[in-house]
Design an enzyme around this catalytic site. Structure first.
Site, PDB file in Angstrom:
ATOM      1  N   HIS A 159       0.817  -1.214   0.000  1.00  0.00           N
ATOM      2  CA  HIS A 159       0.000   0.000   0.000  1.00  0.00           C
ATOM      3  C   HIS A 159       0.854   1.269   0.000  1.00  0.00           C
ATOM      4  CE1 HIS A 159       0.212   0.005   4.585  1.00  0.00           C
ATOM      5  NE2 HIS A 159       0.331   1.292   4.330  1.00  0.00           N
ATOM      6  N   ASP A 216       0.288  -7.407   1.568  1.00  0.00           N
ATOM      7  CA  ASP A 216       0.714  -6.021   1.765  1.00  0.00           C
ATOM      8  C   ASP A 216       2.232  -5.874   1.813  1.00  0.00           C
ATOM      9  OD1 ASP A 216       0.293  -3.323   1.920  1.00  0.00           O
ATOM     10  OD2 ASP A 216      -0.043  -3.285   4.080  1.00  0.00           O
ATOM     11  N   SER A 220       4.471   3.083   7.716  1.00  0.00           N
ATOM     12  CA  SER A 220       4.296   1.861   6.922  1.00  0.00           C
ATOM     13  C   SER A 220       5.551   1.517   6.133  1.00  0.00           C
ATOM     14  CB  SER A 220       3.143   2.027   5.933  1.00  0.00           C
ATOM     15  OG  SER A 220       1.919   1.724   6.524  1.00  0.00           O
TER      16      SER A 220
END
Length: 360
Positions: free
Chosen positions: A96, A127, A209
């Site tokens: 992402h 992911d 992230s």
């Protein structure tokens, strides 16, 4: 609070903020507490324990060792973090973070001009993604540990670039292990379901992230990915999740060797589905749109138009619920699937699970 369903991606947009300088009391050193004069002269003050100073020194050593391996990845108007995987210029990050982009700017924690990078492969179901910088000079690969050896209560540090503040570090513990969580849909693919996720109290903020969750030996044991939210109260402080390093390194090795993930090691029914709703708009099950010929569902008699309402006795009101259940199973497992037929009748069939396609 339904933590397994409501989680946030942690990609941030560029941010500019004012910083307020802090200080300490005159005559003291950061990390120490000034002792009152009376206590010094009477000898009644408790001795200052050496343990906090030892822990502080450990933090400093770990940060000094790992931070040079954490990079900032910029794509369009969003940014995230990445971990230098090897001296060839491979950077491990979240799917992402890269989204639908194929070209990126990578900035090292040590500074310097941004370096151009390209997408090697993205694996949205887990992911994870791998990019590669054109100029690998001076890269410092991180050391990865075994997430299988983690224990609840271990102290961990989260390193990344929250809100664009490069090289930021937060601290917490491993709060729980073996979680299954699902994130939001993003530009690079559907909603990812993370299996065996590491729950941590180390704050995970937008931009973290793809960064590193690190133990006190300086080994990367997870990749911070999701922060839990409550529909009414918003982000839940101290409730974040990371992809375990054992999963991340397995995916990384496959991408580097084959150019993509060739073995997802995850189970699938062999159907394409969507969430079915009743007349009031409430989810009631998982509607089967198509069935893979020769797959487990096909052999079990599942057909388009059927609605999956339970798997192994657990209700599946939404497609996300089905994904989370399948994420806990393995290819080759036999599971009981309760169906609601188009005519309203119910039937239970046994399906041998296949392997989830790896994707792009």
């Amino acid at each position: 609070m339904q933590l397994s369903r409501k989680v946030l991606r942690t990609v941030a947009g560029p941010a500019v903020a004012a910083l307020v300088a802090g200080g300490c009391a005159s005559g003291t050193t950061p990390g120490e507490t000034a002792t009152p004069a009376a206590a010094r002269t009477t000898g009644t003050a408790a001795p200052v324990p050496s343990r906090p100073i030892e822990l502080e020194t450990t933090y400093e050593q770990v940060i000094k060792r790992v931070l040079p391996s954490i990079v900032q990845i910029t794509t369009g108007q969003a940014l995230g973090s990445g971990i230098v995987y090897d001296t060839e210029g491979h950077i491990l990050t979240n799917a992402h973070v890269v989204g639908a982009a194929s070209e990126f700017q990578v900035t090292l924690a040590t500074g310097g001009k941004p370096r151009k990078a390209r997408l090697v492969s993205s694996y949205p179901p887990g992911d994870l993604a791998m990019i590669q910088v054109e100029n690998a000079t001076g890269l410092t690969p991180a050391t990865f540990g075994r997430s299988a050896d983690l224990k609840v209560g271990q102290i961990v540090l989260a390193m990344g670039n929250p809100l664009g503040f490069s090289g930021s570090v937060t601290q917490g513990i491993v709060s729980a292990l073996g979680r299954t969580v699902t994130g939001e849909r993003h530009a690079g693919g559907g909603a990812a379901t993370i299996t065996n996720a590491i729950q941590t109290s180390a704050p995970i903020n937008p931009g973290n992230s793809g960064g590193a969750l690190v133990d006190l030996s300086g080994r990367v044991i997870g990749i911070p990915t999701l922060a839990a939210v409550d529909p009414q109260q918003g982000t839940a402080p101290g409730l974040g999740f990371a992809i375990p390093s054992d999963t991340a390194t397995d995916v990384a090795r496959q991408i580097i060797r084959y150019g993509q993930v060739v073995n997802s090691r995850r189970a699938a029914l062999g159907v394409r589905v969507g969430t079915a709703v009743d007349a009031s708009g409430e989810p009631v099950g998982v509607a089967v749109g198509s069935v893979s010929p020769g797959g487990g569902a096909d052999k079990a008699g599942i057909r388009p138009g059927d609605v999956i309402v339970k798997v192994e006795g657990t209700a599946t009101p939404t497609a996300s619920d089905l994904s989370q259940i399948l994420a806990t199973l393995k290819p080759g497992d036999r599971v009981r699937v309760e169906l609601m037929r188009p005519d309203g009748t119910r039937r239970t069939v046994t399906v041998m699970l296949s392997e989830l396609p790896a994707g792009r």
